[in-house]
Motif scaffolding. Structure first.
Motif, PDB file in Angstrom:
ATOM      1  N   LEU A  53     -16.677  16.941  16.315  1.00 56.23           N
ATOM      2  CA  LEU A  53     -18.040  16.607  16.629  1.00 56.23           C
ATOM      3  C   LEU A  53     -18.765  17.921  16.369  1.00 56.23           C
ATOM      4  O   LEU A  53     -18.796  18.809  17.190  1.00 56.23           O
ATOM      5  CB  LEU A  53     -18.496  15.720  17.549  1.00 56.23           C
ATOM      6  N   ILE A  54     -19.682  18.051  15.259  1.00 50.95           N
ATOM      7  CA  ILE A  54     -20.692  18.918  15.191  1.00 50.95           C
ATOM      8  C   ILE A  54     -22.006  18.942  15.536  1.00 50.95           C
ATOM      9  O   ILE A  54     -22.602  17.838  14.992  1.00 50.95           O
ATOM     10  CB  ILE A  54     -20.675  19.604  13.806  1.00 50.95           C
ATOM     11  N   VAL A  55     -22.628  19.454  16.538  1.00 54.39           N
ATOM     12  CA  VAL A  55     -24.040  19.158  16.924  1.00 54.39           C
ATOM     13  C   VAL A  55     -24.829  20.481  16.593  1.00 54.39           C
ATOM     14  O   VAL A  55     -24.618  21.657  17.187  1.00 54.39           O
ATOM     15  CB  VAL A  55     -24.218  18.924  18.345  1.00 54.39           C
ATOM     16  N   ALA A  56     -25.798  20.289  15.741  1.00 51.04           N
ATOM     17  CA  ALA A  56     -26.841  21.493  15.371  1.00 51.04           C
ATOM     18  C   ALA A  56     -27.911  21.361  16.035  1.00 51.04           C
ATOM     19  O   ALA A  56     -28.663  20.264  15.933  1.00 51.04           O
ATOM     20  CB  ALA A  56     -27.092  21.537  13.663  1.00 51.04           C
ATOM     21  N   MET A  57     -28.512  22.349  16.623  1.00 50.21           N
ATOM     22  CA  MET A  57     -29.644  22.435  17.596  1.00 50.21           C
ATOM     23  C   MET A  57     -30.729  23.509  17.114  1.00 50.21           C
ATOM     24  O   MET A  57     -30.444  24.123  16.249  1.00 50.21           O
ATOM     25  CB  MET A  57     -29.267  22.646  19.005  1.00 50.21           C
ATOM     26  N   THR A  58     -31.873  23.489  17.979  1.00 49.47           N
ATOM     27  CA  THR A  58     -32.932  24.445  17.654  1.00 49.47           C
ATOM     28  C   THR A  58     -32.121  25.947  18.208  1.00 49.47           C
ATOM     29  O   THR A  58     -31.142  26.003  18.663  1.00 49.47           O
ATOM     30  CB  THR A  58     -33.864  24.190  18.718  1.00 49.47           C
ATOM     31  N   SER A  59     -32.806  26.914  17.777  1.00 52.14           N
ATOM     32  CA  SER A  59     -32.564  28.132  18.100  1.00 52.14           C
ATOM     33  C   SER A  59     -31.114  28.598  17.270  1.00 52.14           C
ATOM     34  O   SER A  59     -30.464  29.561  17.807  1.00 52.14           O
ATOM     35  CB  SER A  59     -32.524  28.352  19.542  1.00 52.14           C
ATOM     36  N   ARG A  60     -31.062  27.868  16.083  1.00 45.37           N
ATOM     37  CA  ARG A  60     -29.548  28.085  15.321  1.00 45.37           C
ATOM     38  C   ARG A  60     -28.486  27.831  16.187  1.00 45.37           C
ATOM     39  O   ARG A  60     -27.416  28.356  15.715  1.00 45.37           O
ATOM     40  CB  ARG A  60     -29.762  29.578  14.968  1.00 45.37           C
ATOM     41  N   LEU A  61     -28.527  26.966  17.270  1.00 44.23           N
ATOM     42  CA  LEU A  61     -27.284  26.818  17.865  1.00 44.23           C
ATOM     43  C   LEU A  61     -26.446  25.841  17.348  1.00 44.23           C
ATOM     44  O   LEU A  61     -26.912  24.665  16.787  1.00 44.23           O
ATOM     45  CB  LEU A  61     -27.720  26.488  19.516  1.00 44.23           C
ATOM     46  N   VAL A  62     -25.016  25.770  17.231  1.00 41.70           N
ATOM     47  CA  VAL A  62     -24.062  24.942  16.769  1.00 41.70           C
ATOM     48  C   VAL A  62     -22.962  24.831  17.898  1.00 41.70           C
ATOM     49  O   VAL A  62     -22.329  25.569  18.129  1.00 41.70           O
ATOM     50  CB  VAL A  62     -23.588  25.321  15.286  1.00 41.70           C
ATOM     51  N   HIS A  63     -22.895  23.634  18.609  1.00 43.84           N
ATOM     52  CA  HIS A  63     -21.701  23.272  19.311  1.00 43.84           C
ATOM     53  C   HIS A  63     -20.737  22.465  18.684  1.00 43.84           C
ATOM     54  O   HIS A  63     -21.228  21.379  18.208  1.00 43.84           O
ATOM     55  CB  HIS A  63     -22.194  22.740  20.729  1.00 43.84           C
ATOM     56  N   ILE A  64     -19.446  22.538  18.747  1.00 48.29           N
ATOM     57  CA  ILE A  64     -18.527  21.755  18.111  1.00 48.29           C
ATOM     58  C   ILE A  64     -17.643  21.251  19.217  1.00 48.29           C
ATOM     59  O   ILE A  64     -17.152  22.055  20.239  1.00 48.29           O
ATOM     60  CB  ILE A  64     -17.555  22.641  17.232  1.00 48.29           C
ATOM     61  N   TYR A  65     -17.429  19.988  19.562  1.00 48.58           N
ATOM     62  CA  TYR A  65     -16.644  19.350  20.406  1.00 48.58           C
ATOM     63  C   TYR A  65     -15.410  18.658  19.855  1.00 48.58           C
ATOM     64  O   TYR A  65     -15.410  18.334  18.546  1.00 48.58           O
ATOM     65  CB  TYR A  65     -17.483  18.154  21.047  1.00 48.58           C
ATOM     66  N   ALA A  75     -13.914   8.764  29.954  1.00 48.98           N
ATOM     67  CA  ALA A  75     -12.848   7.941  30.898  1.00 48.98           C
ATOM     68  C   ALA A  75     -13.090   8.318  32.260  1.00 48.98           C
ATOM     69  O   ALA A  75     -13.084   7.495  33.215  1.00 48.98           O
ATOM     70  CB  ALA A  75     -11.458   7.986  30.312  1.00 48.98           C
ATOM     71  N   SER A  76     -13.191   9.595  32.299  1.00 57.71           N
ATOM     72  CA  SER A  76     -13.108  10.352  33.729  1.00 57.71           C
ATOM     73  C   SER A  76     -14.535  10.706  34.202  1.00 57.71           C
ATOM     74  O   SER A  76     -14.659  11.109  35.403  1.00 57.71           O
ATOM     75  CB  SER A  76     -12.287  11.612  33.611  1.00 57.71           C
ATOM     76  N   GLN A  77     -15.417  10.560  33.336  1.00 55.20           N
ATOM     77  CA  GLN A  77     -16.983  10.870  33.543  1.00 55.20           C
ATOM     78  C   GLN A  77     -17.061  12.119  33.999  1.00 55.20           C
ATOM     79  O   GLN A  77     -17.920  12.731  34.858  1.00 55.20           O
ATOM     80  CB  GLN A  77     -17.394   9.797  34.604  1.00 55.20           C
ATOM     81  N   THR A  78     -16.422  13.147  33.279  1.00 60.87           N
ATOM     82  CA  THR A  78     -16.413  14.604  33.242  1.00 60.87           C
ATOM     83  C   THR A  78     -17.019  15.198  31.982  1.00 60.87           C
ATOM     84  O   THR A  78     -16.009  15.221  30.932  1.00 60.87           O
ATOM     85  CB  THR A  78     -15.075  15.334  33.750  1.00 60.87           C
ATOM     86  N   PRO A  79     -18.145  15.763  31.899  1.00 57.97           N
ATOM     87  CA  PRO A  79     -18.527  16.303  30.538  1.00 57.97           C
ATOM     88  C   PRO A  79     -17.583  17.347  30.149  1.00 57.97           C
ATOM     89  O   PRO A  79     -17.236  18.302  30.870  1.00 57.97           O
ATOM     90  CB  PRO A  79     -19.911  16.667  30.702  1.00 57.97           C
ATOM     91  N   PRO A  80     -17.146  17.463  29.156  1.00 58.83           N
ATOM     92  CA  PRO A  80     -16.124  18.719  28.298  1.00 58.83           C
ATOM     93  C   PRO A  80     -16.993  19.720  28.023  1.00 58.83           C
ATOM     94  O   PRO A  80     -18.134  19.448  27.465  1.00 58.83           O
ATOM     95  CB  PRO A  80     -15.344  17.917  27.296  1.00 58.83           C
ATOM     96  N   SER A  81     -16.579  20.869  27.993  1.00 58.99           N
ATOM     97  CA  SER A  81     -17.269  22.087  27.328  1.00 58.99           C
ATOM     98  C   SER A  81     -16.875  21.909  26.052  1.00 58.99           C
ATOM     99  O   SER A  81     -16.092  21.316  25.396  1.00 58.99           O
ATOM    100  CB  SER A  81     -16.484  23.257  27.939  1.00 58.99           C
ATOM    101  N   PRO A  82     -17.801  22.550  24.919  1.00 61.10           N
ATOM    102  CA  PRO A  82     -17.641  22.742  23.769  1.00 61.10           C
ATOM    103  C   PRO A  82     -16.484  23.117  23.438  1.00 61.10           C
ATOM    104  O   PRO A  82     -15.819  24.308  24.029  1.00 61.10           O
ATOM    105  CB  PRO A  82     -18.723  23.342  23.277  1.00 61.10           C
ATOM    106  N   TRP A  83     -15.718  22.937  22.280  1.00 61.59           N
ATOM    107  CA  TRP A  83     -14.667  23.546  21.782  1.00 61.59           C
ATOM    108  C   TRP A  83     -15.018  24.844  21.124  1.00 61.59           C
ATOM    109  O   TRP A  83     -14.220  25.738  21.256  1.00 61.59           O
ATOM    110  CB  TRP A  83     -13.929  22.480  20.705  1.00 61.59           C
ATOM    111  N   GLN A  84     -15.968  24.961  20.608  1.00 60.73           N
ATOM    112  CA  GLN A  84     -16.725  26.088  19.990  1.00 60.73           C
ATOM    113  C   GLN A  84     -18.199  26.221  20.243  1.00 60.73           C
ATOM    114  O   GLN A  84     -18.672  25.171  20.109  1.00 60.73           O
ATOM    115  CB  GLN A  84     -16.439  26.239  18.439  1.00 60.73           C
TER     116      GLN A  84
END
Length: 251
Positions: A53-65, A75-84
């Motif tokens: 999943l690619i999420v593009a945000m303000t300030s030119r930020l891109v998080h990939i999950y 399932a565990s209700q635990t937010p994962p960190s971005p893959w990149q």
């Protein structure tokens, strides 16, 4: 079976909001609470490849999950960190994101008439393949008609969509045009006739036979008294057999 095993990455609904959160939902099991993930900026566009999943945000930020990590987190209700975590190759605000069906990478576009093609593989060899280019621009003569340099009018690239089979992609802009691009050869294949209004969204059918083009008056002149009534339309083009196929590539 535990809850984690019951959640498939094909059964996720993911939403993002300007409150700087990403929500992961199970589409059918209401007993599973949505997973909320805090983002470092307002999301402006996102897209899913087969595994990311690619999420593009303000300030030119891109998080990939990683989608499997999002399913496990739900399932565990635990937010994962971005893959990149990345910084966009484009200098201005991201307008659209599209993921490659091959799962190799993605394309982003900006409000400043540019598109960037990037790859997930973080190796230096793979990152050397990424590139960006100008598009959806028009040269207009000087307004006085007495000579002088033409004006380069730049339009936002509002929409991107990859063909599901050929690796080519379409872009749509505020200049009311749609172009087809060969991502590997880095060249434009085709520009369609000008549409009556700004192109707001694009989507290929699952078999790649049809291209849906959504048009409406653009927001380039501001939001005051905006109305798309009678002008907001979805047009569907049936593609020729090899219309989206790169030159010299076999089907």
């Amino acid at each position: 079976m535990n809850g984690e095993e019951l959640i498939s990455i094909k059964a996720l609904v993911i939403s993002a909001s300007w409150d700087s959160t990403l929500h992961v939902h199970h589409p059918t099991d209401t007993s599973i609470s949505p997973l909320e993930i805090s983002l470092p900026g307002k999301p402006h566009a996102m897209a899913a490849s087969p595994s990311k999943l690619i999420v593009a945000m303000t300030s030119r930020l891109v998080h990939i999950y990683d989608l499997s990590a999002l399913a496990s987190g739900l399932a565990s209700q635990t937010p994962p960190s971005p893959w990149q975590e990345r910084e966009s190759s484009l200098k201005f605000l991201t307008r659209a994101v599209a993921a490659m069906p091959s799962d190799a990478g993605y394309a982003t576009s900006s409000i400043e008439g540019r598109v960037a093609v990037e790859f997930f593989d973080a190796s230096s060899e793979s990152q050397a393949r990424k590139y960006a280019f100008k598009c959806h621009r028009q040269n207009q003569p000087p307004p006085d008609g007495n000579g002088g340099a033409p004006t380069d009018v730049v339009y936002p690239v509002n929409a991107l969509a990859f063909h599901p089979a050929y690796g080519t992609f379409a872009s749509g802009g505020g200049d009311a045009t749609v172009a087809l691009w060969d991502a590997d050869a880095k060249r434009r294949m085709k520009v369609y006739q000008k549409f009556p209004d700004s192109v707001a969204a694009l989507a290929f059918s699952a078999d790649g036979r049809y291209l849906a083009v959504a048009v409406c008056p653009g927001f380039e002149t501001g939001m005051e008294d905006y109305s798309g009534e009678g002008r907001t339309k979805i047009l569907v083009r049936e593609l020729g057999e090899n219309e989206a196929l790169p030159k010299g590539k076999a089907k």
